[in-house]
Write an enzyme that holds these catalytic residues in place. Structure first.
Site, PDB file in Angstrom:
ATOM      1  N   GLN A 157      13.863  34.649 -13.018  1.00 10.32           N
ATOM      2  CA  GLN A 157      14.815  33.636 -12.554  1.00 10.32           C
ATOM      3  C   GLN A 157      14.202  32.781 -11.442  1.00 10.32           C
ATOM      4  OE1 GLN A 157      18.193  34.397  -9.907  1.00 10.32           O
ATOM      5  NE2 GLN A 157      19.520  33.703 -11.551  1.00 10.32           N
TER       6      GLN A 157
ATOM      7  N   GLU B 166       0.840  -1.199   0.000  1.00 14.28           N
ATOM      8  CA  GLU B 166       0.000   0.000   0.000  1.00 14.28           C
ATOM      9  C   GLU B 166       0.879   1.254   0.000  1.00 14.28           C
ATOM     10  OE1 GLU B 166      -2.894   0.017   3.138  1.00 14.28           O
ATOM     11  OE2 GLU B 166      -3.827   1.864   2.413  1.00 14.28           O
TER      12      GLU B 166
ATOM     13  N   LEU C 268       3.285  29.606  -8.018  1.00 12.89           N
ATOM     14  CA  LEU C 268       3.571  30.176  -9.339  1.00 12.89           C
ATOM     15  C   LEU C 268       2.292  30.526 -10.112  1.00 12.89           C
ATOM     16  CD1 LEU C 268       6.621  27.966 -10.354  1.00 12.89           C
ATOM     17  CD2 LEU C 268       6.654  30.355  -9.616  1.00 12.89           C
TER      18      LEU C 268
END
Ligand SMILES: Cc1cc2nc3c(=O)[nH]c(=O)nc-3n(C[C@H](O)[C@H](O)[C@H](O)COP(=O)(O)OP(=O)(O)OC[C@H]3O[C@@H](n4cnc5c(N)ncnc54)[C@H](O)[C@@H]3O)c2cc1C
Length: 384
Positions: free
Chosen positions: A283, A246, A341
């Site tokens: 960046q 599992e 994001l």
């Protein structure tokens, strides 16, 4: 050479294509509605069964496809990759957990009766260990099954049971000798139609809304002695024997869910603009994506190694704990970073990343919490 060994990587990928097409046609269009309804429809199991998506690694004589463990893991992964982690868990409980308990521990009559019906989806299954007062500490369970003649009289209750509402048969863990601690636990294949067996309502969760999770109640349920799974008093040993599978299955779904989340995020940051450029050009975005990808790949390599070791019967209980600990925590980190994001859109329920965030959270809790995984690992290290 056995059939399992003869299956090549190409065959695995062909099967993946088939599974993806099936999911795109039968599951993807319906899942949003199931999420809204907070429920999985019963007939979904028949659809999965008819398409050959259930219990695939059982031998053909028990209704399976006779393929190896990688194939059943592939199904879970492709469901989780779509962001349907709850459904992946439901299928895992039925196909990967309950079916294997019966296959590994059950007698011939039990295997022939239950397994073919599970493979077609005619019978939906669940496993009930957790109780309101006993989750991590399973030995503290209070449900009892006391032998009377040719029957066991089952009393008690269970909670948080995946597939609980739809289940036709439940593996119930109960104490046949309440004074014997862990050595007094036994497992039973309990028909959900038996008088005295009642199901509570579908439990509302913060995520995995389409997941079927319920409480179960047993009041003087007469369970035929022939429903005992394996030997009396060996239930705890069987749980420890089967839990590693599992845990690997959950780790597999974690990696696939994280890969799915990364794919959506890459797509989004290439489109969304801020300060006159695509978000992907910052960046920070590029570095975050690089970190996330690295995190996923490292975990994926370990999951694949564990799947191989499981197939070779070489995976240890400690390795299963490590892979579950690492992969589920990675999934939570990844969906959190990805959601960030998306900005405010990441917090909107209509975006899959928002659902992925809440769906992921329970992966570090069920089938043994991260803390219990650390106990297992450290016990091995320190010899306690
Ligand atoms: C959505 C969902 C589906 C589930 N499906 C199933 C199912 O199908 N079948 C089933 O039987 N169960 C199922 N469970 C139950 C799940 O396995 C338990 O919730 C889990 O094992 C934790 O038990 P608990 O909730 O009682 O928490 P507790 O055991 O009360 O733990 C509370 C906290 O204490 C910590 N803790 C406990 N013991 C220790 C220790 N020794 N050392 C350090 N920390 C410790 C835990 O890590 C946790 O942080 C499900 C749960 C959820 C939420």
């Amino acid at each position: 050479m056995s059939l399992q060994n003869s299956l090549s990587h190409e065959e695995l990928e062909m099967f993946r294509d088939m599974a993806k097409k099936f999911l795109a046609k039968e599951i993807e269009p319906n899942h949003p509605q199931w999420e809204k309804q907070n429920f999985l429809p019963r007939d979904m199991w028949n659809t999965l069964g008819e398409a050959g998506m259930l219990c695939v690694d059982l031998p053909v004589e028990y209704g399976g496809s006779g393929v190896d463990f990688r194939f059943s893991q592939l199904i879970l992964a492709e469901i989780a990759r779509l962001g349907f982690v709850g459904l992946s868990g439901s299928v895992a409980i039925h196909s990967d957990i309950v079916a294997q308990y019966i296959f590994n521990i059950g007698n011939e009559q039990q295997k022939q009766f239950w397994l073919p019906q599970m493979a077609t989806g005619e019978v939906v299954t669940a496993i009930a260990m957790t109780e309101p007062g006993a989750g991590s500490d399973l030995q503290g369970m209070r449900s009892t099954a006391i032998k009377e003649g040719d029957e066991y009289i089952l009393n008690g209750s269970k909670t948080f049971i995946t597939n609980g509402v739809n289940a036709d048969m439940v593996i119930v863990c109960a104490k046949t000798d309440p004074k014997a601690g862990g050595k007094g636990i036994s497992l039973f294949l309990v028909d959900a139609n038996l008088p005295g067996f009642t199901k509570g309502k579908h439990l509302e969760k913060i995520g995995q809304h389409a997941g079927d999770t319920a409480e179960l109640f047993f009041e003087n349920v007469s369970v035929p002695a022939s429903s005992l799974l394996g030997e009396e008093g060996k239930g705890f040993k069987y749980l420890m024997q089967e839990l590693p599978r599992e845990r690997v299955s959950i780790a597999t779904s974690s990696v696939a869910a994280a890969e799915g989340a990364l794919d959506w995020t890459i797509e989004y940051v290439k489109e969304r603009k801020a300060f006159g450029q695509n978000i992907s050009q910052f960046q920070n975005t590029r570095f975050k994506l690089a970190e996330v990808k690295t995190d996923i790949e490292i975990n994926k390599a370990y999951v694949e190694k564990c799947v191989e070791k499981y197939m070779a019967k070489e995976m240890t209980v400690t390795e299963a704990a490590m892979v579950k600990l690492a992969a589920t925590q990675m999934q939570c980190r990844v969906v959190d970073e990805c959601l960030q994001l998306f900005g405010g859109y990441g917090y909107m329920a209509e975006y899959p990343i928002a659902r992925a965030y809440v769906d992921a959270r329970v992966q570090t809790i069920y089938a043994g919490t991260s803390e219990i995984m650390k106990e297992v690992i450290s016990r091995d290290l320190l010899g306690r």
